[in-house]
Design a protein around this motif. Structure first.
Motif, short mmCIF file in Angstrom:
data_model
loop_
_atom_site.label_atom_id
_atom_site.label_comp_id
_atom_site.label_asym_id
_atom_site.label_seq_id
_atom_site.Cartn_x
_atom_site.Cartn_y
_atom_site.Cartn_z
N ILE A 98 2.92 3.85 -12.37
CA ILE A 98 3.18 3.65 -10.94
C ILE A 98 2.70 2.26 -10.51
N THR A 99 3.66 1.41 -10.14
CA THR A 99 3.31 0.08 -9.66
C THR A 99 3.29 0.09 -8.14
N GLN A 100 2.17 -0.38 -7.60
CA GLN A 100 2.07 -0.47 -6.13
C GLN A 100 1.58 -1.85 -5.78
N ILE A 101 2.03 -2.35 -4.63
CA ILE A 101 1.50 -3.63 -4.17
C ILE A 101 0.85 -3.43 -2.81
N GLU A 102 -0.09 -4.29 -2.53
CA GLU A 102 -0.81 -4.19 -1.26
C GLU A 102 0.18 -4.38 -0.11
N ASN A 103 -0.01 -3.64 0.96
CA ASN A 103 0.91 -3.72 2.10
C ASN A 103 0.55 -4.92 2.99
N LYS A 104 0.71 -6.13 2.39
CA LYS A 104 0.35 -7.33 3.15
C LYS A 104 1.35 -7.56 4.29
N MET A 105 2.56 -7.02 4.10
CA MET A 105 3.60 -7.20 5.14
C MET A 105 3.34 -6.32 6.35
N ARG A 106 2.35 -5.46 6.20
CA ARG A 106 2.02 -4.48 7.25
C ARG A 106 3.24 -3.67 7.68
N LEU A 107 3.98 -3.20 6.66
CA LEU A 107 5.14 -2.35 6.93
C LEU A 107 4.66 -1.08 7.60
N LYS A 140 1.27 2.83 3.94
CA LYS A 140 -0.03 2.68 4.59
C LYS A 140 -0.68 1.43 3.99
N ASP A 141 -1.60 1.62 3.05
CA ASP A 141 -2.28 0.45 2.47
C ASP A 141 -1.46 -0.20 1.37
N THR A 142 -0.61 0.58 0.71
CA THR A 142 0.15 0.03 -0.41
C THR A 142 1.63 0.36 -0.27
N VAL A 143 2.45 -0.43 -1.00
CA VAL A 143 3.90 -0.20 -1.03
C VAL A 143 4.25 0.14 -2.48
N LEU A 144 5.04 1.20 -2.64
CA LEU A 144 5.43 1.65 -3.99
C LEU A 144 6.58 0.82 -4.52
N GLY A 145 6.56 0.49 -5.79
CA GLY A 145 7.75 -0.10 -6.42
C GLY A 145 8.91 0.87 -6.23
N LEU A 146 10.06 0.37 -5.77
CA LEU A 146 11.16 1.28 -5.39
C LEU A 146 11.57 2.22 -6.52
N SER A 147 11.75 1.66 -7.72
CA SER A 147 12.23 2.49 -8.83
C SER A 147 11.25 3.60 -9.16
N LYS A 148 9.99 3.44 -8.73
CA LYS A 148 8.98 4.46 -9.04
C LYS A 148 9.27 5.75 -8.30
N ILE A 149 9.96 5.63 -7.16
CA ILE A 149 10.33 6.84 -6.43
C ILE A 149 11.35 7.63 -7.25
N ASN A 150 12.37 6.91 -7.77
CA ASN A 150 13.35 7.59 -8.64
C ASN A 150 12.66 8.20 -9.85
N ARG A 151 11.71 7.44 -10.43
CA ARG A 151 11.03 7.94 -11.64
C ARG A 151 10.19 9.18 -11.35
N LEU A 152 9.55 9.22 -10.18
CA LEU A 152 8.75 10.40 -9.83
C LEU A 152 9.64 11.63 -9.65
N VAL A 153 10.79 11.43 -9.00
CA VAL A 153 11.74 12.54 -8.86
C VAL A 153 12.17 13.00 -10.26
#
Ligand SMILES: Nc1nc2c(ncn2[C@@H]2O[C@H](COP(=O)(O)OP(=O)(O)OP(=O)(O)O)[C@@H](O)[C@H]2O)c(=O)[nH]1
Ligand SMILES: [Zn+2]
Length: 227
Positions: A98-107, A140-153
Motif C-alpha cells: 500500500i503506497t500512500q502519500i502525505e495529504n500536502k494538497m489538503r484534499l 485525511k492525513d494521507t492519500v492512497l495510490g489510486l491503483s491500491k484501491i483496485n488492488r484492495l478490492v
C-alpha cells in the motif's frame, strides 16, 4: 490444526506479512468481519497437494476418466487456481503493497474510483461472482495510490465470499489504511449460483453498499456517491 489465536500471533511475527496487512486484519477481527478461518498451518505446497488429491477423488466419484489427456491435469490445475489465484486473498502474505502519500494538497473532497472490475467466488457454491465495485473516500492525513484501491478490492474478492461481507471488508480496509472514516463502497454483481444453477435467473444482479463517516451523515454526499 493451530488455534486461530496461535495463527494470528505467528503471523504477527512473520516479516512477510506487512504492517498494513496486520492492521487491516486486526480491524476486521475486532469488527467480526474477518472471513471465518480455522488456520491449519499448511504451506502453499501442502495445500496444493491436498486439494489436488481431493479433486481427483471428486472427479473419480463423478465417473470421469482421469487417464484422459484433457482431464488428467485438472486436479492439479484446480489446486493451483484455488491456492494461488481465486483464493489467494485468504493469505495475508499476498496483501497488496500500500503506497500512500502525505495529504500536502489538503484534499478534503471525495476521491472516487468507479466501476472497478471484480470477480469473486460465492462461498456457498464455489461458483463465480462477477461484478464491479465503486469506492469513494475523503482523504485525511494521507492519500492512497489510486491503483491500491483496485488492488484492495481484488485482494478481498480473491476469497470465498458473500457479497455483503466483501463490501464491508473493503470499507474497513480503506478506513484502517487511510485513517479516514469517510469511506463509501458499493458493489453490483451477478452471482452465477443464481444465474447458472438453482433459480437460473439470468437477469437479476445484487447491489450492496457500506458507508462510513460523512457518507452516513451527509445525504447530499451519499446522493452524489450513488448518482
Ligand atoms: N446474502 C447472500 N446470499 C448469497 C450470496 N451468494 C449466494 N447466496 C445465497 O446463499 C443461499 C444458500 O441457500 P441454500 O438454500 O442453502 O442453498 P441452495 O439449496 O443451493 O439454494 P438455491 O440457490 O435457492 O437453490 C442461496 O439463497 C444463494 O442465493 C451472497 O453473496 N449473499
Ligand atoms: Zn452461491
Amino acid at each position: 490444526m493451530l488455534a486461530k489465536e496461535a495463527v494470528i500471533v505467528r503471523d504477527a511475527l512473520d516479516p512477510s506479512i506487512s504492517e498494513s496487512a496486520q492492521r487491516v486484519r486486526a480491524a476486521l477481527e475486532e469488527k467480526g468481519l474477518e472471513t471465518p478461518m480455522a488456520g491449519n498451518g499448511l504451506s502453499d505446497e501442502q495445500k496444493r497437494l491436498k486439494i489436488e488429491s481431493a479433486m481427483r477423488e471428486v472427479m473419480d466419484t463423478l465417473g470421469l476418466d482421469l487417464s484422459d489427456d484433457s482431464l488428467c491435469d485438472t486436479p492439479k490445475r484446480i489446486a493451483k487456481m484455488y491456492v494461488d489465484e481465486i483464493f489467494g486473498g485468504l493469505d495475508y502474505r499476498k496483501f497488496p503493497k500500500i503506497t500512500q502519500i502525505e495529504n500536502k494538497m489538503r484534499l478534503d473532497q471525495p476521491v472516487q474510483v468507479s466501476d472497478i472490475s471484480l470477480t469473486s467466488t460465492c462461498e456457498h457454491h464455489f461458483v463465480t461472482i462477477d461484478g464491479t465495485a465503486t469506492v469513494s473516500y475523503i482523504p485525511k492525513d494521507t492519500v492512497l495510490g489510486l491503483s491500491k484501491i483496485n488492488r484492495l478490492v481484488g485482494f478481498f474478492a480473491q476469497r470465498p465470499q458473500v457479497q455483503e461481507r466483501l463490501t464491508q471488508q473493503v470499507l474497513v480496509a480503506i478506513q484502517t489504511l487511510t485513517g479516514s472514516e469517510d469511506v463509501a463502497v458499493s458493489i453490483n454483481a451477478t452471482h452465477y449460483c443464481v444465474k447458472a444453477r438453482g433459480i437460473r435467473d439470468t437477469n437479476s444482479y445484487t447491489k450492496t453498499s457500506a458507508l462510513g463517516g460523512k457518507f452516513l451523515e451527509d445525504a447530499e454526499l451519499r446522493r452524489q456517491f450513488f448518482a
